[in-house]
Write a protein that holds these residues in place. Structure first.
Motif, PDB file in Angstrom:
ATOM      1  N   TYR A 304       7.607  38.649  10.581  1.00 18.52           N
ATOM      2  CA  TYR A 304       7.823  38.018  11.886  1.00 18.52           C
ATOM      3  C   TYR A 304       6.576  37.227  12.260  1.00 18.52           C
ATOM      4  CZ  TYR A 304       5.644  42.375  13.686  1.00 18.52           C
ATOM      5  OH  TYR A 304       4.821  43.454  13.921  1.00 18.52           O
ATOM      6  N   ALA A 305       6.773  36.228  13.096  1.00 20.51           N
ATOM      7  CA  ALA A 305       5.780  35.181  13.295  1.00 20.51           C
ATOM      8  C   ALA A 305       4.815  35.463  14.431  1.00 20.51           C
ATOM      9  CB  ALA A 305       6.492  33.859  13.584  1.00 20.51           C
ATOM     10  N   ASN A 306       3.599  34.990  14.260  1.00 17.55           N
ATOM     11  CA  ASN A 306       2.722  34.723  15.385  1.00 17.55           C
ATOM     12  C   ASN A 306       2.941  33.253  15.732  1.00 17.55           C
ATOM     13  OD1 ASN A 306       0.354  33.690  16.795  1.00 17.55           O
ATOM     14  ND2 ASN A 306      -0.635  35.637  16.350  1.00 17.55           N
ATOM     15  N   THR A 307       3.366  32.959  16.943  1.00 18.86           N
ATOM     16  CA  THR A 307       3.734  31.585  17.311  1.00 18.86           C
ATOM     17  C   THR A 307       2.711  30.931  18.238  1.00 18.86           C
ATOM     18  OG1 THR A 307       5.067  32.402  19.162  1.00 18.86           O
ATOM     19  CG2 THR A 307       6.183  32.109  17.041  1.00 18.86           C
ATOM     20  N   THR A 308       1.508  31.497  18.304  1.00 18.38           N
ATOM     21  CA  THR A 308       0.472  30.978  19.213  1.00 18.38           C
ATOM     22  C   THR A 308       0.149  29.515  18.935  1.00 18.38           C
ATOM     23  OG1 THR A 308      -0.495  33.180  19.393  1.00 18.38           O
ATOM     24  CG2 THR A 308      -1.881  31.327  20.041  1.00 18.38           C
ATOM     25  N   LYS A 309       0.034  29.153  17.658  1.00 16.28           N
ATOM     26  CA  LYS A 309      -0.349  27.776  17.311  1.00 16.28           C
ATOM     27  C   LYS A 309       0.696  26.782  17.789  1.00 16.28           C
ATOM     28  CE  LYS A 309      -1.622  24.860  13.355  1.00 16.28           C
ATOM     29  NZ  LYS A 309      -1.751  24.794  11.880  1.00 16.28           N
ATOM     30  N   ALA A 310       1.985  27.092  17.578  1.00 15.24           N
ATOM     31  CA  ALA A 310       3.055  26.186  18.021  1.00 15.24           C
ATOM     32  C   ALA A 310       3.037  26.033  19.543  1.00 15.24           C
ATOM     33  CB  ALA A 310       4.412  26.698  17.558  1.00 15.24           C
ATOM     34  N   LYS A 311       2.747  27.118  20.239  1.00 18.59           N
ATOM     35  CA  LYS A 311       2.705  27.070  21.707  1.00 18.59           C
ATOM     36  C   LYS A 311       1.528  26.236  22.192  1.00 18.59           C
ATOM     37  CE  LYS A 311       2.716  30.057  25.806  1.00 18.59           C
ATOM     38  NZ  LYS A 311       2.713  31.453  26.308  1.00 18.59           N
ATOM     39  N   GLU A 312       0.353  26.454  21.579  1.00 15.33           N
ATOM     40  CA  GLU A 312      -0.849  25.771  22.051  1.00 15.33           C
ATOM     41  C   GLU A 312      -0.909  24.304  21.637  1.00 15.33           C
ATOM     42  OE1 GLU A 312      -4.106  28.153  20.661  1.00 15.33           O
ATOM     43  OE2 GLU A 312      -3.827  29.685  22.230  1.00 15.33           O
TER      44      GLU A 312
END
Length: 339
Positions: A304-312
């Motif tokens: 499952y993903a860490n989506t912090t980069k896409a959000k920031e």
């Protein structure tokens, strides 16, 4: 602006076409219909009130690719979905996958390289991580040796794009690493339409619920997870489609810090197979006949993903839940089967 969507009648591609048209883009779909239904085209038109341009074409034919771009000189961007995607089939027929997934990519990039400016989004996959060492998976996680020729084509595809961008400053590209897309458009006019036996969990669930399949096989209950079943990050296909539009807009506005980057596209939450089964039963009121069977070779324990980069960086995050996705998938299945 004119955007080409290769594989635009497929599951993800069709939802991206809808989102693009609703944002005012002119869309040209390329599809060879090898794993798509022409009726999807009618669904797109009915949802948006706009009939996109469509060219039936096999991108493995280099002459056809050259001819297409010579006729469409005003293309502002390409979103590239056209590829074979069944892991098992790729193991059995690797050369088909290397030809279909890599040659077509090369031919499209060769044409974009000729343009003064070009924007490209690549349909990649979390399979590039294999069984990651840590959860959730960030973009800094190492790319592991591929478990299948399909997975290898995604790794090599990203490498090809990065290499081309390095020597082609006029080419701007983003690779989106999807986790597990599920669900359908709220209209139930487009959705996942697998040909033959589905490769993914949710179509198997919905086909079991309608009685097309006698029983759902749950592969393994002895994984080191809370309920023993494998964990994945299931993202609503509409959220996934919106990520492509956001990424494209970033490229078109020249808001990226470099001309190549990659992003995880998931929810950031892992759900086990049995959690998905239970959630489906809860939102639909249907009881599923399922059986625990042996693990499948090549399946990872969890992803499952860490989506912090896409959000920031992109300003994107999911809006829809697992329950939303399952309810829409069930509505779609009922619609296409007349259930």
């Amino acid at each position: 602006m004119k955007i080409v969507v290769t594989g635009g009648l497929g599951f993800i591609g069709s939802h991206v076409v809808v989102e693009l048209q609703q944002k005012g883009f002119e869309v040209v779909i390329i599809d060879n219909l090898s794993n798509a239904d022409k009726n999807v085209f009618n669904g797109i038109s009915e949802i948006t009130g706009i009939t996109p341009l469509f060219e039936e074409m096999d991108l493995r034919d280099k002459a056809s690719v050259i001819d297409f771009f010579s006729r469409h000189t005003d293309v502002d961007g390409v979103i590239h979905f056209a590829a074979s995607k069944a892991v098992g089939e790729s193991v059995e027929n690797p050369l088909l996958y290397y030809e279909n997934n890599l040659n077509t990519l090369v031919y499209v990039l060769q044409e974009l390289q000729k343009k003064d400016t070009a924007n490209f989004i690549f349909s990649s996959s979390c399979t590039v991580y294999g069984q990651a060492d840590q959860m959730p998976i960030t973009e800094n996680a190492p790319v592991k040796p591929a478990e299948s020729p399909y997975g290898n084509t995604k790794q090599i595809g990203e490498e090809i794009i990065q290499d081309v961008c390095r020597v082609t400053p006029n080419l701007n590209a983003i690779a989106l690493r999807y986790f597990n897309p599920i669900g359908s458009h709220e209209s139930s006019l487009i959705g996942e339409l697998p040909i033959g036996t589905p490769q993914n969990l949710v179509p198997l669930i919905t086909q079991t619920a309608t009685g097309q399949r006698e029983q759902l096989s749950v592969y393994g209950d002895d994984y080191p997870t809370p309920d023993g079943t494998a964990i994945r990050d299931y993202i609503h296909v509409v959220d996934l489609a919106k990520a492509h539009v956001v990424a494209l807009q970033k490229l078109l506005k020249r808001e990226m810090s470099s001309n190549y980057d990659f992003f995880n596209i998931g929810t950031g939450k892992g759900s086990s197979v049995l959690e998905v089964v239970n959630a489906f039963e809860k939102v639909t009121g249907e009881k599923l006949n399922y059986k625990i069977v042996a693990r499948r070779p090549g399946d990872v324990v969890e992803a499952y993903a860490n989506t912090t980069k896409a959000k920031e960086v992109l300003g994107w995050q999911t809006e829809l839940t697992l329950e939303d996705a399952l309810a829409s998938a069930w509505k779609w299945e009922q619609n296409i089967r007349g259930y």
